[in-house]
Scaffold this motif. Structure first.
Motif, PDB file in Angstrom:
ATOM      1  N   GLU A 117       0.835  -1.203   0.000  1.00 29.73           N
ATOM      2  CA  GLU A 117       0.000   0.000   0.000  1.00 29.73           C
ATOM      3  C   GLU A 117       0.874   1.259   0.000  1.00 29.73           C
ATOM      4  O   GLU A 117       0.597   2.220  -0.727  1.00 29.73           O
ATOM      5  CB  GLU A 117      -0.924  -0.007   1.218  1.00 29.73           C
ATOM      6  CG  GLU A 117      -1.734   1.253   1.435  1.00 29.73           C
ATOM      7  CD  GLU A 117      -2.806   1.497   0.382  1.00 29.73           C
ATOM      8  OE1 GLU A 117      -3.414   2.584   0.405  1.00 29.73           O
ATOM      9  OE2 GLU A 117      -3.027   0.615  -0.484  1.00 29.73           O
ATOM     10  N   ILE A 118       1.933   1.262   0.790  1.00 30.23           N
ATOM     11  CA  ILE A 118       2.823   2.425   0.856  1.00 30.23           C
ATOM     12  C   ILE A 118       3.514   2.641  -0.488  1.00 30.23           C
ATOM     13  O   ILE A 118       3.640   3.775  -0.973  1.00 30.23           O
ATOM     14  CB  ILE A 118       3.865   2.245   1.973  1.00 30.23           C
ATOM     15  CG1 ILE A 118       3.180   2.232   3.350  1.00 30.23           C
ATOM     16  CG2 ILE A 118       4.925   3.348   1.921  1.00 30.23           C
ATOM     17  CD1 ILE A 118       2.462   3.512   3.705  1.00 30.23           C
ATOM     18  N   LEU A 119       3.958   1.560  -1.124  1.00 28.81           N
ATOM     19  CA  LEU A 119       4.648   1.671  -2.408  1.00 28.81           C
ATOM     20  C   LEU A 119       3.746   2.241  -3.496  1.00 28.81           C
ATOM     21  O   LEU A 119       4.220   2.828  -4.464  1.00 28.81           O
ATOM     22  CB  LEU A 119       5.189   0.306  -2.835  1.00 28.81           C
ATOM     23  CG  LEU A 119       6.398  -0.213  -2.046  1.00 28.81           C
ATOM     24  CD1 LEU A 119       6.710  -1.650  -2.423  1.00 28.81           C
ATOM     25  CD2 LEU A 119       7.614   0.680  -2.275  1.00 28.81           C
ATOM     26  N   GLN A 120       2.435   2.076  -3.328  1.00 29.21           N
ATOM     27  CA  GLN A 120       1.478   2.627  -4.287  1.00 29.21           C
ATOM     28  C   GLN A 120       1.090   4.076  -3.960  1.00 29.21           C
ATOM     29  O   GLN A 120       0.252   4.663  -4.628  1.00 29.21           O
ATOM     30  CB  GLN A 120       0.213   1.758  -4.328  1.00 29.21           C
ATOM     31  CG  GLN A 120       0.454   0.376  -4.922  1.00 29.21           C
ATOM     32  CD  GLN A 120      -0.755  -0.526  -4.810  1.00 29.21           C
ATOM     33  OE1 GLN A 120      -1.873  -0.069  -4.592  1.00 29.21           O
ATOM     34  NE2 GLN A 120      -0.545  -1.828  -4.955  1.00 29.21           N
ATOM     35  N   GLY A 121       1.721   4.642  -2.926  1.00 26.26           N
ATOM     36  CA  GLY A 121       1.415   6.017  -2.548  1.00 26.26           C
ATOM     37  C   GLY A 121       0.377   6.151  -1.458  1.00 26.26           C
ATOM     38  O   GLY A 121      -0.098   7.249  -1.185  1.00 26.26           O
ATOM     39  N   ALA A 122       0.004   5.036  -0.820  1.00 29.43           N
ATOM     40  CA  ALA A 122      -0.946   5.014   0.301  1.00 29.43           C
ATOM     41  C   ALA A 122      -2.281   5.661  -0.026  1.00 29.43           C
ATOM     42  O   ALA A 122      -2.832   6.417   0.779  1.00 29.43           O
ATOM     43  CB  ALA A 122      -0.329   5.665   1.539  1.00 29.43           C
ATOM     44  N   PRO A 123      -2.889   5.379  -1.205  1.00 28.67           N
ATOM     45  CA  PRO A 123      -4.139   6.060  -1.570  1.00 28.67           C
ATOM     46  C   PRO A 123      -5.308   5.733  -0.659  1.00 28.67           C
ATOM     47  O   PRO A 123      -6.232   6.535  -0.530  1.00 28.67           O
ATOM     48  CB  PRO A 123      -4.403   5.561  -2.997  1.00 28.67           C
ATOM     49  CG  PRO A 123      -3.697   4.240  -3.081  1.00 28.67           C
ATOM     50  CD  PRO A 123      -2.470   4.412  -2.232  1.00 28.67           C
ATOM     51  N   MET A 126      -4.013   7.222   3.448  1.00 25.97           N
ATOM     52  CA  MET A 126      -3.310   8.488   3.679  1.00 25.97           C
ATOM     53  C   MET A 126      -3.905   9.252   4.850  1.00 25.97           C
ATOM     54  O   MET A 126      -3.171   9.838   5.664  1.00 25.97           O
ATOM     55  CB  MET A 126      -3.330   9.343   2.416  1.00 25.97           C
ATOM     56  CG  MET A 126      -2.521  10.635   2.550  1.00 25.97           C
ATOM     57  SD  MET A 126      -0.781  10.336   3.003  1.00 25.97           S
ATOM     58  CE  MET A 126      -0.154   9.708   1.441  1.00 25.97           C
ATOM     59  N   GLU A 130      -1.745  10.515   8.027  1.00 27.01           N
ATOM     60  CA  GLU A 130      -1.634  11.930   8.366  1.00 27.01           C
ATOM     61  C   GLU A 130      -2.360  12.282   9.658  1.00 27.01           C
ATOM     62  O   GLU A 130      -2.083  13.330  10.252  1.00 27.01           O
ATOM     63  CB  GLU A 130      -2.202  12.776   7.225  1.00 27.01           C
ATOM     64  CG  GLU A 130      -1.388  12.682   5.940  1.00 27.01           C
ATOM     65  CD  GLU A 130      -2.009  13.453   4.791  1.00 27.01           C
ATOM     66  OE1 GLU A 130      -1.280  13.786   3.848  1.00 27.01           O
ATOM     67  OE2 GLU A 130      -3.246  13.699   4.840  1.00 27.01           O
TER      68      GLU A 130
END
Length: 210
Positions: A117-123, A126, A130
């Protein structure tokens, strides 16, 4: 009520068991193929049920994934919640390192799920990163700063200290195949986690002594 479920009444035992069956199958599929590479059909097949039956419990693939991720984060963040400003810093940090390594040993699929999930930008997570995660790290960074002010540990950047513990402990889950291959048959068994714990304790605790 969990994300994506249809029932508003308390679930029966059979319904709870079916949900757990789906989540276990989805964890296996997602950890192997990532979110994008996984399908409802794959999860239904892994769970041994029909697609319509699965969709009775979860409307979408995203709902299954979100349930897994939130469950994972609750488990993973528990050791960081336990980091206590009342305790001895070296004891607290040793315990944190040990608990994180235990999670790398016991939850490798969950670790791969999170890494994908993180490698995909955490869509899909997120807001969680945050919000809840940042707030917890901010809180524990203040605990570590308090130890520094009291002269109990050497000065360092507390957030990068936390990041580095995450990186070094989760390596033993995300890169387990590499670790075992490089260590070889004599040292690549279950004892590798104890060896790692002793090394990381030495690395961090000796480096942080004031």
């Amino acid at each position: 009520m969990s994300v994506g479920t249809r029932a508003h009444r308390p679930r029966t035992r059979i319904q709870r068991e079916k949900r757990e069956l789906i989540l276990e199958a989805a964890l296996e599929v997602f950890s192997a193929h990532g979110f994008r590479g996984s399908t409802i059909d794959q999860i239904a097949e892994a769970a041994g049920m029909s697609k319509p039956n699965l969709l009775y419990y979860f409307r979408r693939k995203e709902d299954i994934f979100t349930t897994l991720i939130h469950r994972l984060m609750e488990t993973w963040l528990a050791p960081l919640h336990e980091l206590d400003n009342v305790g001895d810093p070296m004891t607290e940090l040793r315990g944190y390192i040990r608990r994180k390594l235990e999670m790398a040993r016991d939850y490798p699929r969950e670790s791969r799920l999170f890494a994908n999930e993180i490698l995909q930008g955490a869509p899909r997570i997120m807001l969680l990163l945050e919000g809840e995660l940042k707030a917890l790290v901010d809180e524990k960074a203040e605990v570590i700063r308090g130890w520094m002010r009291d002269g109990k540990i050497a000065r360092c950047d507390p957030r990068h200290l936390i990041f580095s513990i995450w990186a070094t402990t989760q390596h033993y889950a995300d890169f387990d195949v590499q670790v075992r291959a490089v260590l070889g048959p004599d040292r690549g068994g279950d004892g590798r986690f104890e060896d790692a714990a002793r090394f990381l304790e030495q690395l961090y605790l000796e480096g942080l002594r004031p």
